[in-house]
Motif scaffolding. Structure first.
Motif, PDB file in Angstrom:
ATOM      1  N   LYS A   1      32.248  54.580  29.121  1.00 36.75           N
ATOM      2  CA  LYS A   1      33.456  54.927  28.541  1.00 36.75           C
ATOM      3  C   LYS A   1      34.439  53.791  28.802  1.00 36.75           C
ATOM      4  O   LYS A   1      34.737  53.311  30.043  1.00 36.75           O
ATOM      5  CB  LYS A   1      34.087  56.176  28.791  1.00 36.75           C
TER       6      LYS A   1
ATOM      7  N   PRO B   1      28.013  53.989  38.474  1.00 34.90           N
ATOM      8  CA  PRO B   1      29.317  53.455  37.724  1.00 34.90           C
ATOM      9  C   PRO B   1      29.388  51.940  38.743  1.00 34.90           C
ATOM     10  O   PRO B   1      28.942  52.084  39.709  1.00 34.90           O
ATOM     11  CB  PRO B   1      30.462  54.275  38.258  1.00 34.90           C
TER      12      PRO B   1
ATOM     13  N   ASP C   1      34.533  59.547  40.637  1.00 36.70           N
ATOM     14  CA  ASP C   1      35.604  60.329  40.057  1.00 36.70           C
ATOM     15  C   ASP C   1      37.198  60.347  40.336  1.00 36.70           C
ATOM     16  O   ASP C   1      38.058  60.865  39.878  1.00 36.70           O
ATOM     17  CB  ASP C   1      35.442  61.996  40.503  1.00 36.70           C
ATOM     18  N   GLY C   2      37.516  58.867  40.837  1.00 39.43           N
ATOM     19  CA  GLY C   2      38.734  58.589  41.158  1.00 39.43           C
ATOM     20  C   GLY C   2      39.513  59.359  42.521  1.00 39.43           C
ATOM     21  O   GLY C   2      40.483  58.986  42.648  1.00 39.43           O
TER      22      GLY C   2
ATOM     23  N   ARG D   1      34.573  49.597  40.453  1.00 41.25           N
ATOM     24  CA  ARG D   1      35.997  50.087  39.920  1.00 41.25           C
ATOM     25  C   ARG D   1      36.013  49.471  38.555  1.00 41.25           C
ATOM     26  O   ARG D   1      35.235  48.699  37.956  1.00 41.25           O
ATOM     27  CB  ARG D   1      37.057  49.243  40.602  1.00 41.25           C
ATOM     28  N   THR D   2      37.142  50.162  37.714  1.00 38.31           N
ATOM     29  CA  THR D   2      37.281  49.959  36.360  1.00 38.31           C
ATOM     30  C   THR D   2      37.452  48.507  36.031  1.00 38.31           C
ATOM     31  O   THR D   2      37.025  48.286  34.971  1.00 38.31           O
ATOM     32  CB  THR D   2      38.425  50.867  35.802  1.00 38.31           C
TER      33      THR D   2
ATOM     34  N   THR E   1      36.742  53.558  32.267  1.00 40.24           N
ATOM     35  CA  THR E   1      36.430  53.771  33.348  1.00 40.24           C
ATOM     36  C   THR E   1      35.260  52.996  33.939  1.00 40.24           C
ATOM     37  O   THR E   1      35.096  51.806  33.172  1.00 40.24           O
ATOM     38  CB  THR E   1      35.400  55.153  33.097  1.00 40.24           C
TER      39      THR E   1
ATOM     40  N   PRO F   1      34.524  55.362  42.973  1.00 37.84           N
ATOM     41  CA  PRO F   1      34.425  54.951  41.414  1.00 37.84           C
ATOM     42  C   PRO F   1      33.758  56.174  40.698  1.00 37.84           C
ATOM     43  O   PRO F   1      33.581  56.358  39.572  1.00 37.84           O
ATOM     44  CB  PRO F   1      33.239  53.789  41.450  1.00 37.84           C
TER      45      PRO F   1
ATOM     46  N   TYR G   1      32.264  53.288  34.427  1.00 41.48           N
ATOM     47  CA  TYR G   1      30.895  53.663  33.941  1.00 41.48           C
ATOM     48  C   TYR G   1      30.557  52.837  32.738  1.00 41.48           C
ATOM     49  O   TYR G   1      31.335  52.618  31.638  1.00 41.48           O
ATOM     50  CB  TYR G   1      30.740  55.043  33.437  1.00 41.48           C
TER      51      TYR G   1
END
Length: 464
Positions: A342, A307, A12-13, A310-311, A345, A10, A347
């Protein structure tokens, strides 16, 4: 089963781990090895098992720095906080090892007549399947793995696809300690394969930690077999701040209980009820402390809020907040105050909601994120009614100067654990269990050994 497990960080992907899923032939071999190894292991004295597992804990702790960093990379917990999981693993493991001799001892039965010897012996079940989650991959798994082995069982671990390296680190520690081959094994499995293992007659117990839906799937898979299932599921854990509470102390504890691990804790605080006489001061203090978090890269030592995993998980919390605001709630923190937060994302800024009620999802459904709803109440009775208005019942905390009141209120709460002046903590000396959709069964404490053994009665007539 074929294909690859890929763990996406999570942070930076990026892909952190790639591993092949276990083939059926591999699973068959694992389960056969487990059965053979367990047949010998169960004959070893508890003290000998304790010696081996104690060495395993030593080996595990020696790798604390590597383990902590891997936790951060896999699921995003700030690197300054990740070592706490290693410490918690050690605490729980050593406690369950230390109490094993007494917890597994024969249960004496009075023998009123001469010539008889009667007792109850606790026997191992066989092979225990442990299905672990990603949010506390070591702390949850250790609750079952160590006592299962201490009780004379073999263990097959299915780690979360988000934190697969945890299984490898535990396997390294057990191998270094000299645990006989086959007693602890792990397998990377998808949902279908996990379902098949649960149905396999070589599995004798399932210890699952995860979502309510996951728990239902485990129960369905085990439904046609007469094996035990331990389920540690969701939570919507409440806190009540009474009029006599030490407000600063309560604020420090509850803010941490809400936001630690980005709120991704089954026993984290998700709803707070405050006596009306302290409500405004409490909310003001809570928001001030929430604004003090630093959201960002969890590998940065300055970060205190990482974070979400996951998104999709962050989007769920964002939706809960938006729905609550649309229904009349007020959000007290502007996401713009946290530049790293954001949309699109994982975060997500910490959030505080007021003017909430139980018609809102954020007060009834598990959020598993950095958000909390705070309500004013006029009495203990109203607080208890609202705290119990939930399908979940894992923990509840009461903040007060009155121990007698805390105990009396705790007796009226439908919860597995009742805290006074603390929250979001597991004491290995106490039974860890839940009510309702929070699950069934028990881990930790001497009681935790009960579901990992079966009683056998001995009725011996010694004189004929």
């Amino acid at each position: 089963m074929s294909g690859m497990l890929r763990t996406i960080s999570p942070i930076d992907g990026a892909v952190v781990v790639e591993r092949p899923y276990a083939a059926q032939a591999e699973l068959d071999a694992m389960l056969d090895r487990a059965r053979a190894a367990q047949a010998e292991w169960r004959t070893r004295p508890v003290a000998e098992r304790a010696e081996v597992l104690g060495r395993a804990v030593d080996a595990f702790v020696a790798e604390r720095e590597r383990i902590a960093r891997e936790i951060t990379l896999q699921m995003g917990r700030p690197v300054t906080q990740a070592p706490g999981e290693v410490a918690g693993f050690e605490e729980r493991a050593r406690f369950m090892i230390d109490i094993a001799a007494d917890a597994l001892a024969d249960v004496a039965v009075p023998n009123p007549k001469p010539g008889f010897n009667r007792f109850i012996r606790r026997e191992p079940l066989g092979t225990v399947l442990v299905v672990a989650p990603w949010n506390y991959p070591y702390l949850t798994a250790v609750n079952s793995i160590v006592p299962a082995l201490m009780a004379g069982n073999a263990v097959l671990l299915k780690p979360s696809s988000q934190t697969p390296l945890t299984a490898e680190r535990m396997a390294d520690a057990f191998a270094a300690a000299g645990l006989p081959e086959g007693l602890f094994q792990y397998a990377y499995l998808d949902h279908e394969a996990t379902d098949g293992v649960i149905r396999d007659p070589r599995v004798d117990f399932v210890a699952f930690t995860g979502s309510v839906e996951g728990g239902r799937a485990v129960q369905r898979a085990a439904a046609e077999r007469f094996i035990g299932v331990g389920l540690e599921l969701g939570g919507k854990d409440p806190a009540y701040v009474r009029a006599d509470a030490d407000l600063d102390y309560a604020l420090d504890g509850l803010v941490d209980g809400v936001y630690f691990n980005s709120g991704q804790s089954c026993c984290g605080i998700e709803r707070i009820y405050v006596h009306r006489s302290r409500y405004e001061a409490f909310v003001e203090g809570f928001v001030t402390r929430a604004r003090g978090y630093v959201l960002g890269d969890p590998l940065d030592p300055a970060t205190t809020l990482g974070p979400m995993v996951r998104t999709r998980a962050a989007d769920w919390v964002r939706k809960q907040v938006a729905d609550a605001v649309a229904a009349g709630a007020r959000s007290l923190i502007d996401e713009a105050e946290f530049p790293a937060s954001k949309t699109g994302t994982p975060y997500l800024a910490p959030q505080v909601l007021v003017d909430v009620d139980h018609s809102m999802s954020v007060m009834m459904e598990e959020s598993f994120g950095p958000v909390v709803g705070i309500m004013a109440v006029d009495s203990d009775e109203q607080a208890v009614e609202l705290m119990n208005d939930s399908p979940y019942g894992l923990t509840a905390s009461i903040w007060t100067a009155d121990e007698e009141a805390a105990e009396q209120l705790g007796g009226r709460l439908a919860t597995g654990t009742c805290f006074m002046n603390r929250c979001d903590y597991l004491d290995p000396a106490l039974a860890w269990t839940g009510v309702g959709d929070s699950g069934r069964g028990c881990t930790l404490s001497p009681v935790g050994y009960e579901q990992l053994t079966r009683p056998k009665s001995y009725h011996l007539k010694t004189k004929i």
